[in-house]
Write a protein that holds these residues in place. Sequence first.
Motif, PDB file in Angstrom:
ATOM      1  N   LEU A 130      83.314 -20.434   6.643  1.00 37.23           N
ATOM      2  CA  LEU A 130      83.862 -19.563   7.572  1.00 37.23           C
ATOM      3  C   LEU A 130      83.421 -17.969   6.796  1.00 37.23           C
ATOM      4  N   ASP A 131      83.375 -17.704   5.522  1.00 36.12           N
ATOM      5  CA  ASP A 131      82.998 -16.802   4.749  1.00 36.12           C
ATOM      6  C   ASP A 131      81.629 -16.488   5.173  1.00 36.12           C
ATOM      7  N   ARG A 132      80.654 -17.488   5.366  1.00 44.07           N
ATOM      8  CA  ARG A 132      79.416 -17.176   5.378  1.00 44.07           C
ATOM      9  C   ARG A 132      79.054 -17.084   7.261  1.00 44.07           C
ATOM     10  N   TYR A 133      79.465 -17.784   7.876  1.00 42.74           N
ATOM     11  CA  TYR A 133      79.063 -17.834   9.287  1.00 42.74           C
ATOM     12  C   TYR A 133      79.865 -16.705  10.179  1.00 42.74           C
ATOM     13  N   LEU A 134      81.118 -16.270   9.755  1.00 44.67           N
ATOM     14  CA  LEU A 134      81.947 -15.208  10.452  1.00 44.67           C
ATOM     15  C   LEU A 134      81.282 -13.975  10.166  1.00 44.67           C
ATOM     16  N   ARG A 135      80.394 -14.010   9.160  1.00 45.51           N
ATOM     17  CA  ARG A 135      79.865 -12.571   8.960  1.00 45.51           C
ATOM     18  C   ARG A 135      78.422 -12.433   9.952  1.00 45.51           C
ATOM     19  N   ARG A 136      78.219 -13.494  10.745  1.00 45.90           N
ATOM     20  CA  ARG A 136      77.387 -13.343  11.627  1.00 45.90           C
ATOM     21  C   ARG A 136      77.545 -13.747  13.206  1.00 45.90           C
ATOM     22  N   PRO A 137      77.989 -12.490  13.544  1.00 46.89           N
ATOM     23  CA  PRO A 137      78.491 -12.704  15.093  1.00 46.89           C
ATOM     24  C   PRO A 137      77.349 -12.941  16.135  1.00 46.89           C
ATOM     25  N   ASP A 138      76.170 -12.700  15.633  1.00 45.16           N
ATOM     26  CA  ASP A 138      74.998 -13.276  16.265  1.00 45.16           C
ATOM     27  C   ASP A 138      74.694 -14.711  16.526  1.00 45.16           C
ATOM     28  N   LEU A 139      75.412 -15.393  15.552  1.00 46.75           N
ATOM     29  CA  LEU A 139      75.274 -16.847  15.437  1.00 46.75           C
ATOM     30  C   LEU A 139      76.709 -17.659  16.266  1.00 46.75           C
ATOM     31  N   TYR A 140      76.440 -18.315  17.149  1.00 49.33           N
ATOM     32  CA  TYR A 140      77.637 -18.992  17.670  1.00 49.33           C
ATOM     33  C   TYR A 140      77.358 -20.579  17.454  1.00 49.33           C
ATOM     34  N   TYR A 141      77.749 -20.992  16.164  1.00 51.87           N
ATOM     35  CA  TYR A 141      77.582 -22.057  15.432  1.00 51.87           C
ATOM     36  C   TYR A 141      78.860 -23.318  15.689  1.00 51.87           C
ATOM     37  N   ASP A 142      79.328 -23.455  14.591  1.00 48.70           N
ATOM     38  CA  ASP A 142      80.842 -24.165  14.500  1.00 48.70           C
ATOM     39  C   ASP A 142      81.944 -23.447  13.948  1.00 48.70           C
ATOM     40  N   GLN A 143      82.119 -22.083  13.913  1.00 44.54           N
ATOM     41  CA  GLN A 143      83.042 -21.409  13.746  1.00 44.54           C
ATOM     42  C   GLN A 143      84.222 -21.611  14.197  1.00 44.54           C
ATOM     43  N   THR A 144      84.539 -22.114  15.329  1.00 44.25           N
ATOM     44  CA  THR A 144      85.659 -22.426  15.919  1.00 44.25           C
ATOM     45  C   THR A 144      86.134 -23.825  15.651  1.00 44.25           C
ATOM     46  N   ALA A 145      85.158 -24.854  15.558  1.00 45.10           N
ATOM     47  CA  ALA A 145      85.980 -26.020  14.863  1.00 45.10           C
ATOM     48  C   ALA A 145      86.372 -26.003  13.390  1.00 45.10           C
ATOM     49  N   ALA A 146      85.364 -25.064  12.767  1.00 45.65           N
ATOM     50  CA  ALA A 146      85.851 -24.661  11.058  1.00 45.65           C
ATOM     51  C   ALA A 146      87.299 -24.028  11.187  1.00 45.65           C
ATOM     52  N   ILE A 147      87.488 -23.180  11.939  1.00 48.42           N
ATOM     53  CA  ILE A 147      88.674 -22.521  11.933  1.00 48.42           C
ATOM     54  C   ILE A 147      89.904 -23.295  12.363  1.00 48.42           C
ATOM     55  N   GLY A 148      89.690 -24.030  13.374  1.00 49.52           N
ATOM     56  CA  GLY A 148      90.784 -25.221  13.904  1.00 49.52           C
ATOM     57  C   GLY A 148      90.861 -26.403  12.518  1.00 49.52           C
ATOM     58  N   ALA A 149      89.849 -26.773  12.152  1.00 48.72           N
ATOM     59  CA  ALA A 149      90.079 -27.532  11.011  1.00 48.72           C
ATOM     60  C   ALA A 149      90.929 -27.023   9.978  1.00 48.72           C
ATOM     61  N   LEU A 150      90.497 -25.738   9.520  1.00 45.81           N
ATOM     62  CA  LEU A 150      91.296 -25.010   8.445  1.00 45.81           C
ATOM     63  C   LEU A 150      92.797 -24.819   8.770  1.00 45.81           C
ATOM     64  N   LEU A 151      93.071 -24.315   9.954  1.00 45.31           N
ATOM     65  CA  LEU A 151      94.371 -24.371  10.252  1.00 45.31           C
ATOM     66  C   LEU A 151      95.295 -25.818  10.266  1.00 45.31           C
ATOM     67  N   HIS A 152      94.444 -26.632  10.707  1.00 43.94           N
ATOM     68  CA  HIS A 152      94.887 -27.997  10.646  1.00 43.94           C
ATOM     69  C   HIS A 152      95.535 -28.421   9.431  1.00 43.94           C
ATOM     70  N   LEU A 153      94.464 -28.048   8.358  1.00 41.96           N
ATOM     71  CA  LEU A 153      94.769 -28.503   6.857  1.00 41.96           C
ATOM     72  C   LEU A 153      95.885 -27.613   6.236  1.00 41.96           C
ATOM     73  N   ASP A 154      95.870 -26.174   6.894  1.00 45.39           N
ATOM     74  CA  ASP A 154      97.090 -25.346   6.274  1.00 45.39           C
ATOM     75  C   ASP A 154      98.319 -25.888   6.767  1.00 45.39           C
ATOM     76  N   SER A 155      98.437 -26.393   8.126  1.00 42.48           N
ATOM     77  CA  SER A 155      99.725 -27.033   8.431  1.00 42.48           C
ATOM     78  C   SER A 155      99.897 -28.006   7.863  1.00 42.48           C
ATOM     79  N   LYS A 156      98.927 -29.088   7.465  1.00 48.30           N
ATOM     80  CA  LYS A 156      99.313 -30.461   6.421  1.00 48.30           C
ATOM     81  C   LYS A 156      99.473 -29.887   5.206  1.00 48.30           C
ATOM     82  N   LEU A 157      99.037 -29.053   4.553  1.00 48.04           N
ATOM     83  CA  LEU A 157      99.097 -28.929   3.221  1.00 48.04           C
ATOM     84  C   LEU A 157     100.353 -27.576   2.759  1.00 48.04           C
ATOM     85  N   GLY A 158     100.569 -27.093   3.964  1.00 48.72           N
ATOM     86  CA  GLY A 158     101.742 -26.115   3.568  1.00 48.72           C
ATOM     87  C   GLY A 158     101.174 -24.794   3.226  1.00 48.72           C
TER      88      GLY A 158
END
Length: 208
Positions: A124-152
Amino acid sequence: MRYVYEDPELQALVHRYVTPDRRYLKLGGSLGRMTWPERTKFARALGEAAADITPRELTILLEGGWRERKTAAWLIAVARRTEFRERLGELLLASEVCFAGSAYSVALATFGTSADADLLAAYLDRYLRRPDLYYDQTAAIGALLHLDSKLGANRADRFLAPDGLWHRWIDGPPRKEHHRAPNSYRESISQFCVFADESTEHCTAKHR
């Protein structure tokens, strides 16, 4: 990259693990449209394949195209083969092929540790800095939020702050008109993790 049409070894693995019952197409949004009997049958077949495939065979699939990599990442997730964590992180960051990044994100989410969160945050640090690229940013933020929920934890907070990288990426240019709320991506990843867990029940990983 290895190509199926010129690599007999890869071709044999594709026929065995990737294309049966169009597996590579069903690993994703199609899971939510399956009937319960279809889902149960598919989970069993995926779990058995994850138990059967060897680390060497997974490594070969991860050198192929998007179909091979996507399927391999799911098999890794189901078998909880955490020895592939760093490799999945490298592939996610490299973003060499389409469609595979969401599967890497699912696998890291199923592993469920802070080390996996680190890899998603690096992406996310790399690809959220590239608004011209629509890659897997949404899946990555979803996975990170999932882990945040799991790990507190709150690793995603800095990306989602009002002036954070997520909003800068969404606003473009080009502006992403059809994006959903970040938590909806978390829900999608969480649902994929539930299916991976269901498949794991049919997996007695041999880790050869």
